[in-house]
Write an enzyme that holds these catalytic residues in place. Sequence first.
Site, PDB file in Angstrom:
ATOM      1  N   GLY A  14     165.982  36.844  75.211  1.00  0.00           N
ATOM      2  CA  GLY A  14     164.627  36.972  75.760  1.00  0.00           C
ATOM      3  C   GLY A  14     163.949  38.246  75.277  1.00  0.00           C
ATOM      4  CG  ASN A  36     170.159  28.947  79.652  1.00  0.00           C
ATOM      5  OD1 ASN A  36     169.248  29.700  79.314  1.00  0.00           O
ATOM      6  ND2 ASN A  36     170.146  28.293  80.793  1.00  0.00           N
ATOM      7  CE  LYS A  95     172.073  25.456  89.084  1.00  0.00           C
ATOM      8  NZ  LYS A  95     172.228  24.144  88.415  1.00  0.00           N
ATOM      9  CG  ASN A 103     178.996  32.550  88.154  1.00  0.00           C
ATOM     10  OD1 ASN A 103     179.836  32.324  89.019  1.00  0.00           O
ATOM     11  ND2 ASN A 103     178.201  31.614  87.667  1.00  0.00           N
ATOM     12  N   GLY A 106     181.188  38.751  90.199  1.00  0.00           N
ATOM     13  CA  GLY A 106     182.617  38.422  90.184  1.00  0.00           C
ATOM     14  C   GLY A 106     183.271  38.943  88.918  1.00  0.00           C
ATOM     15  CB  ALA A 118     166.530  42.516  85.239  1.00  0.00           C
ATOM     16  CE1 TYR A 149     161.655  36.528  87.783  1.00  0.00           C
ATOM     17  CE2 TYR A 149     159.894  37.727  88.886  1.00  0.00           C
ATOM     18  CZ  TYR A 149     160.873  37.658  87.907  1.00  0.00           C
ATOM     19  OH  TYR A 149     161.061  38.719  87.058  1.00  0.00           O
ATOM     20  NE  ARG A 190     155.748  37.442  80.510  1.00  0.00           N
ATOM     21  CZ  ARG A 190     156.962  37.945  80.380  1.00  0.00           C
ATOM     22  NH1 ARG A 190     157.397  38.878  81.192  1.00  0.00           N
ATOM     23  NH2 ARG A 190     157.761  37.515  79.424  1.00  0.00           N
TER      24      ARG A 190
END
Length: 331
Positions: A14, A36, A95, A103, A106, A118, A149, A190
């Site tokens: 990103g 992803n 998610k 995750n 962990g 962030a 968000y 944006r």
Amino acid sequence: MSTRKKILITGAAGFLGSHLCDRFIKEDYHVIAMDNLITGRLKNIEHLFPLENFEFYNHDVSKFIHIPGELDFILHFASPASPIDYLKIPIQTLKVGSLGIHNCLGLAKAKNARLMIASTSEVYGDPQVHPQTEEYWGHVNPIGPRGVYDEAKRFQEAITMAYHTFHNVETRIVRIFNTYGPRMRLNDGRVLPAFIGQALRGEDLTVFGDGSQTRSFCYVDDLVEGIVRLLHSDYAQPVNIGNPNEISISDFAEEIIQLTGTSQKVIYKNLPLDDPKQRQPDITKAKEILNWEPQIGRAEGLKRTYEYFQSLTDAELNEKDHYNFDKFIIK
Ligand code: UDP
């Protein structure tokens, strides 16, 4: 055996993630980049692929993350990050800010790694306190279009603090205000890529509402410097990183018209629901704790950003986002 420190960066393809990859490669870290590619683009990091201290995992962080060997740092920067993206992919937004951070935490616990999340000025919602200090709890509509968000990021802060206090995981929380620079996605909705894209295509600039709402724009290199300083500090409470130089959106449109020399005009559209009216970071903490403040003013930052957008191909420039934003606008 390499003595390089190892850092995992999620959301690495990103806008912010790719600049963080560059920075840590420059500091001779071993960078494990994860994305992803829902909103990230490989183009942002493909120049790093030939390097031996760079590797890329195409992986969704809301699924179990496996990293072999040792890990020193984790930067959790994966998330859709523009209002139009949350509207398009609300469930993934929730998610990545909940399952994804779980995750990562962990993993941080298992590897004894220091983790930074962030976070965002969106935790303050449409703020009733101005400028926003870290002590302000915010004014957020949980079920509005930005709720997916804002609440994911608020949950992310909560679970990060819980792992810090309960499991002694070393954590850092950066609250990022509006940031701009090369590699922003032209069609993410944006305001800066919207205006520059419109100017380059010879379209009118669309100001939402009457344009009196304000934002405070930080150049990406300044943000990255603040992030690096916070990561290496011993401060686990949230810290605002942003540029306090505030401007109304209508004045910002005029600046883009000057910058690009376009002969197009400003047209006014309806204001999206829950669009914050004012936003300006109070950066007292960043100054005191990190000895950080922004160095790059808007004139210089916009010049560099415009050069990037001018280098895009016609195909990239004309790529439209076919999502219908209008149904979320107040009629
Ligand atoms: N905005 C605008 N025209 C556009 C896109 C955005 O006037 O084409 C406004 C938007 O309503 C908001 C501000 O610009 O008030 C900043 O929007 P952005 O989506 O960049 O980020 P936000 O700070 O709202 O998350």
